[in-house]
Design an enzyme around this catalytic site. Structure first.
Site, PDB file in Angstrom:
ATOM      1  N   ASP A 138      23.298  22.718  29.737  1.00 57.45           N
ATOM      2  CA  ASP A 138      24.174  23.697  30.387  1.00 57.45           C
ATOM      3  C   ASP A 138      24.476  23.230  31.808  1.00 57.45           C
ATOM      4  O   ASP A 138      23.669  22.538  32.441  1.00 57.45           O
ATOM      5  CB  ASP A 138      23.517  25.085  30.435  1.00 57.45           C
ATOM      6  CG  ASP A 138      24.542  26.217  30.553  1.00 57.45           C
ATOM      7  OD1 ASP A 138      24.731  26.950  29.550  1.00 57.45           O
ATOM      8  OD2 ASP A 138      25.171  26.357  31.623  1.00 57.45           O
ATOM      9  N   LYS A 163      41.108  26.514  21.736  1.00 57.36           N
ATOM     10  CA  LYS A 163      40.308  26.874  20.560  1.00 57.36           C
ATOM     11  C   LYS A 163      41.010  26.445  19.271  1.00 57.36           C
ATOM     12  O   LYS A 163      40.355  26.053  18.304  1.00 57.36           O
ATOM     13  CB  LYS A 163      39.986  28.375  20.567  1.00 57.36           C
ATOM     14  CG  LYS A 163      39.085  28.787  21.753  1.00 57.36           C
ATOM     15  CD  LYS A 163      37.732  28.062  21.730  1.00 57.36           C
ATOM     16  CE  LYS A 163      36.783  28.533  22.808  1.00 57.36           C
ATOM     17  NZ  LYS A 163      35.470  27.861  22.771  1.00 57.36           N
ATOM     18  N   ASN A 195      29.017  24.484  22.022  1.00 58.50           N
ATOM     19  CA  ASN A 195      29.275  25.896  22.291  1.00 58.50           C
ATOM     20  C   ASN A 195      29.749  26.182  23.714  1.00 58.50           C
ATOM     21  O   ASN A 195      30.385  27.208  23.957  1.00 58.50           O
ATOM     22  CB  ASN A 195      27.958  26.647  21.996  1.00 58.50           C
ATOM     23  CG  ASN A 195      27.945  28.047  22.503  1.00 58.50           C
ATOM     24  OD1 ASN A 195      28.560  28.933  21.920  1.00 58.50           O
ATOM     25  ND2 ASN A 195      27.241  28.261  23.621  1.00 58.50           N
ATOM     26  N   THR A 231      28.936  39.095  26.183  1.00 58.22           N
ATOM     27  CA  THR A 231      28.258  38.048  26.966  1.00 58.22           C
ATOM     28  C   THR A 231      28.876  38.025  28.363  1.00 58.22           C
ATOM     29  O   THR A 231      29.936  38.635  28.584  1.00 58.22           O
ATOM     30  CB  THR A 231      28.455  36.649  26.336  1.00 58.22           C
ATOM     31  OG1 THR A 231      29.819  36.251  26.561  1.00 58.22           O
ATOM     32  CG2 THR A 231      28.136  36.620  24.855  1.00 58.22           C
ATOM     33  N   TYR A 258      43.465  29.308  26.709  1.00 58.21           N
ATOM     34  CA  TYR A 258      42.214  29.431  25.939  1.00 58.21           C
ATOM     35  C   TYR A 258      42.529  29.333  24.444  1.00 58.21           C
ATOM     36  O   TYR A 258      41.872  28.614  23.696  1.00 58.21           O
ATOM     37  CB  TYR A 258      41.567  30.774  26.270  1.00 58.21           C
ATOM     38  CG  TYR A 258      40.244  31.050  25.582  1.00 58.21           C
ATOM     39  CD1 TYR A 258      39.064  30.481  26.022  1.00 58.21           C
ATOM     40  CD2 TYR A 258      40.181  31.909  24.476  1.00 58.21           C
ATOM     41  CE1 TYR A 258      37.851  30.754  25.404  1.00 58.21           C
ATOM     42  CE2 TYR A 258      38.976  32.191  23.851  1.00 58.21           C
ATOM     43  CZ  TYR A 258      37.816  31.615  24.316  1.00 58.21           C
ATOM     44  OH  TYR A 258      36.616  31.891  23.698  1.00 58.21           O
TER      45      TYR A 258
HETATM   46  P1  NAD Z   1      28.587  32.671  28.361  1.00 58.16           P
HETATM   47  O1  NAD Z   1      29.383  32.606  29.599  1.00 58.16           O
HETATM   48  O2  NAD Z   1      27.483  33.654  28.227  1.00 58.16           O
HETATM   49  O3  NAD Z   1      27.988  31.239  28.009  1.00 58.16           O
HETATM   50  C1  NAD Z   1      28.717  30.050  28.197  1.00 58.16           C
HETATM   51  C2  NAD Z   1      27.745  29.016  28.743  1.00 58.16           C
HETATM   52  O4  NAD Z   1      28.455  27.772  28.854  1.00 58.16           O
HETATM   53  C3  NAD Z   1      27.218  29.372  30.142  1.00 58.16           C
HETATM   54  O5  NAD Z   1      25.811  29.261  30.182  1.00 58.16           O
HETATM   55  C4  NAD Z   1      27.874  28.339  31.049  1.00 58.16           C
HETATM   56  O6  NAD Z   1      27.076  27.968  32.162  1.00 58.16           O
HETATM   57  C5  NAD Z   1      28.068  27.179  30.084  1.00 58.16           C
HETATM   58  N1  NAD Z   1      29.107  26.269  30.543  1.00 58.16           N
HETATM   59  C6  NAD Z   1      30.331  26.594  31.022  1.00 58.16           C
HETATM   60  N2  NAD Z   1      30.981  25.489  31.395  1.00 58.16           N
HETATM   61  C7  NAD Z   1      30.159  24.453  31.130  1.00 58.16           C
HETATM   62  C8  NAD Z   1      30.280  23.045  31.287  1.00 58.16           C
HETATM   63  N3  NAD Z   1      31.377  22.509  31.800  1.00 58.16           N
HETATM   64  N4  NAD Z   1      29.246  22.266  30.891  1.00 58.16           N
HETATM   65  C9  NAD Z   1      28.118  22.805  30.375  1.00 58.16           C
HETATM   66  N5  NAD Z   1      27.946  24.130  30.219  1.00 58.16           N
HETATM   67  C10 NAD Z   1      28.961  24.938  30.574  1.00 58.16           C
HETATM   68  O7  NAD Z   1      29.670  32.907  27.227  1.00 58.16           O
HETATM   69  P2  NAD Z   1      29.569  32.971  25.637  1.00 58.16           P
HETATM   70  O8  NAD Z   1      30.401  34.116  25.240  1.00 58.16           O
HETATM   71  O9  NAD Z   1      28.180  32.857  25.136  1.00 58.16           O
HETATM   72  O10 NAD Z   1      30.410  31.663  25.283  1.00 58.16           O
HETATM   73  C11 NAD Z   1      29.968  30.671  24.379  1.00 58.16           C
HETATM   74  C12 NAD Z   1      31.148  30.186  23.583  1.00 58.16           C
HETATM   75  O11 NAD Z   1      31.635  31.251  22.775  1.00 58.16           O
HETATM   76  C13 NAD Z   1      32.334  29.695  24.395  1.00 58.16           C
HETATM   77  O12 NAD Z   1      32.828  28.501  23.829  1.00 58.16           O
HETATM   78  C14 NAD Z   1      33.346  30.810  24.241  1.00 58.16           C
HETATM   79  O13 NAD Z   1      34.668  30.355  24.363  1.00 58.16           O
HETATM   80  C15 NAD Z   1      33.034  31.274  22.838  1.00 58.16           C
HETATM   81  N6  NAD Z   1      33.504  32.599  22.494  1.00 58.16           N
HETATM   82  C16 NAD Z   1      33.123  33.672  23.260  1.00 58.16           C
HETATM   83  C17 NAD Z   1      33.601  34.918  22.917  1.00 58.16           C
HETATM   84  C18 NAD Z   1      33.244  36.139  23.740  1.00 58.16           C
HETATM   85  O14 NAD Z   1      33.943  37.161  23.605  1.00 58.16           O
HETATM   86  N7  NAD Z   1      32.188  36.108  24.553  1.00 58.16           N
HETATM   87  C19 NAD Z   1      34.419  35.089  21.793  1.00 58.16           C
HETATM   88  C20 NAD Z   1      34.753  33.973  21.048  1.00 58.16           C
HETATM   89  C21 NAD Z   1      34.284  32.736  21.404  1.00 58.16           C
END
Ligand code: NAD
Length: 249
Positions: A33, A150, A81, A181, A146
């Site tokens: 991370d 995706k 992720n 989240t 975004y």
């Molecule tokens: P989150 O913000 O809780 O977690 C994302 C993590 O990625 C964080 O810990 C952040 O520090 C890390 N991160 C960001 N940029 C980074 C980089 N350049 N290098 C390494 N780490 C990095 O959010 P989440 O919701 O758990 O997101 C996880 C995945 O799920 C993402 O790809 C997001 O697009 C996807 N997603 C989220 C949702 C939602 O509604 N939360 C819905 C669909 C998809």
């Protein structure tokens, strides 16, 4: 011999929930991370190892795979992720924000796959699961960039699934709706106030875990509140996996 998993974006939200699930199932986890302290805390909790790094830099994924090899000697599961929102206003274009979204959400996944493949092969095969989004399957007008990123990783998964299957490497994507989240923290009250149901991170993690251990490949698992995950099917186009290869465009 334990299963070894590499998880990016593992300090928070979905990635941290996946680390908890996979490690509860006996896997050893390598957690990457940007937030190294956060990844370290999750690693301590699950008995894994952590490293800090930005997935949009190619070398970061290589370092993570090297850490897996050095610590555990193999790699079986890769959950790509890490992700960020786009937040790019097409009427007031911000190049840095655009590059950031593409760098993390697209380059980060491409670099992760490329770095992991050699060790997955040496380990006899395995599985890659990408966190895409429902916005990888439908147009989300709240965040077009975004949505584009995706869709891009969904395309990568679909194209790589048949050739990688020959090497006993499966690749799939999970496509969750809005999940509770930190990524959606700003809009959370709005969702709650409107009675809009949010997924819990662990519900998405359960879908990731099932994709990790599934027999089939190329799946795009739609995850929505209150429903069982279901594999998305494109209508009216040649079948992707196990069917005839579509002609090159
Ligand atoms: P989150 O913000 O809780 O977690 C994302 C993590 O990625 C964080 O810990 C952040 O520090 C890390 N991160 C960001 N940029 C980074 C980089 N350049 N290098 C390494 N780490 C990095 O959010 P989440 O919701 O758990 O997101 C996880 C995945 O799920 C993402 O790809 C997001 O697009 C996807 N997603 C989220 C949702 C939602 O509604 N939360 C819905 C669909 C998809």
């Amino acid at each position: 011999m334990s299963t070894v998993a590499l998880i990016t974006g593992a300090a928070s939200g979905i990635g941290a929930a996946v680390a908890r699930r996979l490690s509860a199932g006996g896997a050893k986890c390598v957690l990457l991370d940007l937030d190294g302290d956060g990844a370290g805390r999750v690693a301590e909790e699950v008995g894994g190892v952590a490293l800090a790094g930005d997935v949009s830099a190619e070398e970061t994924s290589r370092r993570a795979v090297e850490l897996a090899e050095r610590t555990y000697g193999r790699l079986d599961l890769v959950h790509l992720n890490a992700g960020v929102t786009g937040g790019v206003d097409m009427n007031a274009f911000d190049l840095a924000r655009y590059r950031r979204a593409v760098g993390v959400n697209v380059d980060g996944v491409v670099f992760g796959v490329a770095a992991a493949l050699p060790l997955l092969r040496r380990s006899g095969g395995g599985a890659i699961v990408v966190t895409a989004s429902l916005a990888g399957l439908v147009g989300y007008d709240g965040d077009p960039i975004y949505t584009m990123t995706k869709h891009a990783v969904v395309g990568l998964v679909r194209a790589l699934a048949p050739p990688l299957a020959k090497e006993r490497i499966r690749i799939s994507a999970v496509c969750p709706g809005f999940t509770d989240t930190p990524l959606v923290a700003e809009a959370r009250e709005l969702f709650v106030g409107a009675g809009f149901p949010l997924l819990e991170a662990d519900e998405v993690a359960a879908a990731v875990e099932s994709a990790c251990y599934a027999d089939d490949t190329g799946n795009l698992l739609v995850v929505q509140p209150g429903r069982q995950p279901v594999a998305y099917r494109y209508a009216g186009v040649p079948g992707p996996v196990g069917g005839q290869r579509p002609p090159s465009p």
